[in-house]
Write an enzyme that holds these catalytic residues in place. Structure first.
Site, PDB file in Angstrom:
ATOM      1  CB  CYS A   2      -0.868   0.016   1.243  1.00 46.18           C
ATOM      2  SG  CYS A   2      -1.970  -1.381   1.367  1.00 46.18           S
ATOM      3  NE  ARG A  27       7.144   1.936  -1.775  1.00 47.11           N
ATOM      4  CZ  ARG A  27       7.364   1.882  -0.468  1.00 47.11           C
ATOM      5  NH1 ARG A  27       6.559   1.228   0.313  1.00 47.11           N
ATOM      6  NH2 ARG A  27       8.381   2.491   0.053  1.00 47.11           N
ATOM      7  CD1 TRP A  74       0.081  -6.342  -2.755  1.00 47.43           C
ATOM      8  CD2 TRP A  74      -0.043  -6.803  -0.565  1.00 47.43           C
ATOM      9  NE1 TRP A  74       0.590  -7.609  -2.559  1.00 47.43           N
ATOM     10  CE2 TRP A  74       0.520  -7.916  -1.230  1.00 47.43           C
ATOM     11  CE3 TRP A  74      -0.207  -6.872   0.813  1.00 47.43           C
ATOM     12  CZ2 TRP A  74       0.912  -9.068  -0.573  1.00 47.43           C
ATOM     13  CZ3 TRP A  74       0.180  -8.029   1.481  1.00 47.43           C
ATOM     14  CH2 TRP A  74       0.735  -9.110   0.783  1.00 47.43           C
ATOM     15  CG  ASN A  99      -0.177   2.512   3.476  1.00 46.48           C
ATOM     16  OD1 ASN A  99      -1.127   2.505   2.712  1.00 46.48           O
ATOM     17  ND2 ASN A  99       0.983   3.056   3.181  1.00 46.48           N
ATOM     18  N   GLY A 100      -1.508  -0.697   6.433  1.00 50.89           N
ATOM     19  CA  GLY A 100      -1.341  -1.444   7.677  1.00 50.89           C
ATOM     20  C   GLY A 100      -2.546  -2.311   7.969  1.00 50.89           C
ATOM     21  CD  GLU A 478      18.111 -14.439  -3.068  1.00 52.98           C
ATOM     22  OE1 GLU A 478      17.344 -14.725  -2.145  1.00 52.98           O
ATOM     23  OE2 GLU A 478      17.922 -13.455  -3.802  1.00 52.98           O
ATOM     24  CE  LYS A 482      15.099 -13.169  -5.971  1.00 50.50           C
ATOM     25  NZ  LYS A 482      15.616 -12.644  -4.753  1.00 50.50           N
ATOM     26  CD  GLU A 485      10.942 -13.245  -4.616  1.00 45.03           C
ATOM     27  OE1 GLU A 485      12.131 -13.255  -4.990  1.00 45.03           O
ATOM     28  OE2 GLU A 485      10.438 -12.300  -3.996  1.00 45.03           O
ATOM     29  CG  HIS A 501      19.646 -37.153   6.121  1.00 43.21           C
ATOM     30  ND1 HIS A 501      19.913 -38.275   6.863  1.00 43.21           N
ATOM     31  CD2 HIS A 501      20.844 -36.545   5.936  1.00 43.21           C
ATOM     32  CE1 HIS A 501      21.209 -38.335   7.135  1.00 43.21           C
ATOM     33  NE2 HIS A 501      21.798 -37.293   6.575  1.00 43.21           N
ATOM     34  CE  LYS A 600      12.394  -3.919  -4.315  1.00 42.37           C
ATOM     35  NZ  LYS A 600      13.161  -5.168  -4.524  1.00 42.37           N
TER      36      LYS A 600
HETATM   37  O1  M6R Z   1      13.209  -4.712   2.214  1.00 39.30           O
HETATM   38  P1  M6R Z   1      13.631  -5.983   2.862  1.00 39.30           P
HETATM   39  O2  M6R Z   1      15.017  -6.404   2.474  1.00 39.30           O
HETATM   40  O3  M6R Z   1      13.478  -5.945   4.358  1.00 39.30           O
HETATM   41  O4  M6R Z   1      12.628  -7.085   2.331  1.00 39.30           O
HETATM   42  C1  M6R Z   1      12.652  -8.389   2.821  1.00 39.30           C
HETATM   43  C2  M6R Z   1      11.881  -9.327   1.918  1.00 39.30           C
HETATM   44  O5  M6R Z   1      10.542  -8.946   1.843  1.00 39.30           O
HETATM   45  C3  M6R Z   1      12.472  -9.352   0.504  1.00 39.30           C
HETATM   46  O6  M6R Z   1      13.819  -9.690   0.513  1.00 39.30           O
HETATM   47  C4  M6R Z   1      11.707 -10.360  -0.373  1.00 39.30           C
HETATM   48  O7  M6R Z   1      11.953 -11.667   0.078  1.00 39.30           O
HETATM   49  C5  M6R Z   1      12.105 -10.173  -1.839  1.00 39.30           C
HETATM   50  N1  M6R Z   1      10.932 -10.198  -2.653  1.00 39.30           N
HETATM   51  C6  M6R Z   1      13.034 -11.212  -2.319  1.00 39.30           C
HETATM   52  O8  M6R Z   1      13.278 -11.164  -3.680  1.00 39.30           O
END
Ligand code: M6R
Length: 605
Positions: A2, A27, A74, A99-100, A478, A482, A485, A501, A600
């Site tokens: 948001c 975002r 959002w 927001n929130g 990671e 990626k 996502e 395991h 974001k």
């Molecule tokens: O802004 P931040 O680094 O605190 O955000 C943390 C996560 O929300 C962020 O890294 C998220 O996992 C990304 N979409 C990863 O690509």
């Protein structure tokens, strides 16, 4: 996630509000809206499409005014439909954006229903609108102050009322809100970036603050209701819109920006000097005997990588916790801990709350590793290290991650030096390796055509396994994050030794197994794990350092990385995984920069 924009001016402010929303679009959001005050009360336009659609509606309906608020939503409570889009009205007299999340919205809704209010949305926001309306006494500022006393949860709000045509009132608790100071006009936003075109002078509101914007000034009260003076900060760095240039998506651009971002993040000095973390860093670092690192998502994988560095180079015990878990867990505080928060945005609600929780337990030494100098996290910590990734637009974090790794490596080396574990020769070697890193990254980026060839194959899969060991296990995590996502392929990462395991049961010809294979002390062990997969008919896709001598074979597809890069190797090895995820997503035709359901900057719990 948001976003809020608000303005009071002597000109039509609708274009300012829409431009603010455009700047917050990256975002992630699923609906948007704008409201302005007219003589009859607030008027609004709302859309479940993009801001451009809202813009068209605004033009068609000739919506204009000198006092207004706007929002990108959002969805949390209620689906992304027009009725749930903000601004939310109360009795056609008051408009509010939020927001929130309000945790006690159900009991408040019952109380307000009893008072005769009708609810037309499924949002928690509507209770705030009706609550403020029900308490309104001719002074919106005082009314909002009273109303927020009844709210539990995290929020940033902006509100306007028909009876005060030149007033916007804002309040924050747990979600960011910033005031922009103009000449004879004033603004409000959830992020200073939204106001970049209108002012460079900002007040970053503190927790519990309420503010009133009028044509000739800004009034602020603190959490106890006392008048508050807040510093006005000049922030010129927001600049104009970021251009895509020759790239197809921001994510691709940001992957290729990594050599520059890392160059800008590496400290200038040829030695590891604590002052880079703040004036008091030398004293603070001398008082601690362990680290507690708190972060979410990709930032937590940077933290996990750093744990290996901190324990091996600086010999300092390090614990990494997912922020959203730590904040609700009963833990044993240690006054000798340095609490480190790692965050690209510096506004992630879970990480901020975890920081606050750690502080409330008595942890006094805190450090933020962050990409946004004006963020709440940087403002709320004793020490900080700013990464210089530049604005990251793609929801999937790339350059923010590798610059966090650089920052955390510098922290490990600095602590190692202070604790007597770094010889002058090692220090010079680390500085040299850091300086050479951008060039090494360029040679990894040159592997893109080979990775594109693999991505065709990957785009037809629905599952993938990622393997790594030791320092490179967080890199496998990671890589898997990626891929899921942005391509929506289910991907899991395991330390390669863990395969037998359980996860080995998943290995068939249909399961691609991506393996991070640096030429480090665990290489021989990793080679055995590779054989375990081959023996079961699995298809291996291995990113192998040139000096590992792992070569193509049946069921074994290899992309040769440069020679092993020592302790900084994770920073090189993550890049092909970013590219693999990116090109796989492109081949599947997903919305790479704005993947479904994600935002974001995650400013709600
Ligand atoms: O802004 P931040 O680094 O605190 O955000 C943390 C996560 O929300 C962020 O890294 C998220 O996992 C990304 N979409 C990863 O690509």
């Amino acid at each position: 996630m948001c976003g809020i924009v608000g303005a009071v001016a002597q000109r039509n402010i609708v274009s300012v509000l829409l431009e603010g929303l455009r700047r917050l679009e990256y975002r992630g959001y699923d609906s948007c809206g704008v409201a302005v005050l007219g003589e009859e009360g607030p008027r609004r336009a709302r859309s479940v499409a993009r801001v451009t659609d809202l813009d068209e509606q605004v033009r068609e309906s000739h919506l204009d005014g000198i006092t207004g608020i706007a929002h990108t939503r959002w969805a949390t409570h209620g689906a992304p439909v027009t009725d749930n889009a903000h601004p939310i009205f109360s009795k056609d007299e008051l408009a509010l954006v939020h927001n929130g999340i309000i945790e006690n919205y159900e009991s408040l809704r019952e109380m307000l229903r009893d008072k005769g209010y009708t609810f037309v949305s499924q949002t928690d926001t509507e209770v705030i609108a009706h609550l403020v309306h029900s308490l309104y006494n001719g002074d919106l500022f005082a009314t909002v102050r009273e109303a927020i006393g009844q709210l539990h949860g995290a929020y940033a709000i902006a509100v306007l009322h028909k009876n005060q045509p030149h007033t916007v009132v804002g309040a924050r608790q747990g979600s960011p809100l910033v005031v922009g100071i103009g000449n004879g006009e004033n603004f409000l936003a959830s992020d200073a970036l939204a106001l970049a075109g209108s002012t460079e002078r900002f007040i970053f509101l503190e927790e519990g603050d309420v503010c009133e914007l009028s044509l000739d000034g800004v009034k602020i009260s603190d959490r106890d209701g006392y008048d508050a003076q807040r510093e006005v900060r000049q922030v010129a760095a927001y600049g104009g819109a970021v251009e895509l240039g020759p790239y197809r998506h921001f994510m691709q651009k940001e992957i290729f920006e990594q050599p520059r971002a890392i160059t800008d993040t590496i400290p200038q000095a040829d030695s590891f000097d604590p002052s880079i973390f703040g004036d008091d860093a030398q004293t603070v670092f001398g008082e601690i005997d362990n680290l507690l690192i708190l972060a979410c998502g990709t930032s937590s994988y940077a933290a996990l990588t750093a744990k290996y560095w901190l324990e091996s180079i600086a010999k300092i015990p390090t614990q990494v916790e997912i922020a959203s878990e730590y904040r609700y867990r009963e833990s044993v505080p240690n006054p000798k801990s340095l609490v480190v928060v790692v965050s690209q945005s510096g506004e992630t609600a879970d990480t901020l709350a975890a920081l606050k929780h750690a502080q409330s337990l008595g942890h006094k030494h805190t450090l933020a590793v962050c990409n946004v100098g004006t963020s709440a996290m940087v403002r709320q910590t004793e020490l900080s290290f700013l990464t210089h990734a530049g604005r990251e637009i793609g929801v999937a974090s790339t350059k923010a991650f590798t610059t966090q790794l650089v920052a955390l490596f510098v922290l490990a080396a600095t602590l190692a030096k202070l604790r007597g574990h770094l010889s002058a020769g090692q220090e010079a070697d680390y500085v040299k390796q850091l300086r050479h890193l951008p060039a090494a990254l360029n040679s990894v980026l040159a592997l893109e055509p080979q990775i594109i060839a693999w991505s065709e194959e990957f785009s037809r899969k629905e599952h993938a396994l990622f393997l790594g060991r030791g320092l490179h296990y967080p890199i496998a995590l990671e890589g898997a994050l990626k891929l899921k996502e942005i391509s929506y392929i289910q991907a899991e990462a395991y330390p390669a030794g863990e395969l037998k395991h359980g996860p080995l049961a998943l290995v068939t010809e249909a399961m691609p197994v991506v393996t991070v294979a640096p030429n480090d002390a665990l290489l021989e062990k990793l080679k055995s794990n590779i054989q375990e997969v081959r023996a079961r008919g699995g298809q291996l896709y291995v990113f192998a350092d040139a000096d590992t001598k792992i070569v193509n074979d049946e069921g074994l597809h290899v992309i040769r990385m440069p020679e092993h890069y020592g302790l900084l190797s994770p920073i090189l090895h993550v890049v092909p995984l970013q590219l693999l995820a990116y090109h796989t997503a492109c081949a599947r035709g997903t919305d790479v920069d704005k993947p479904r359901n994600l935002a974001k900057s995650v400013t709600v719990e």
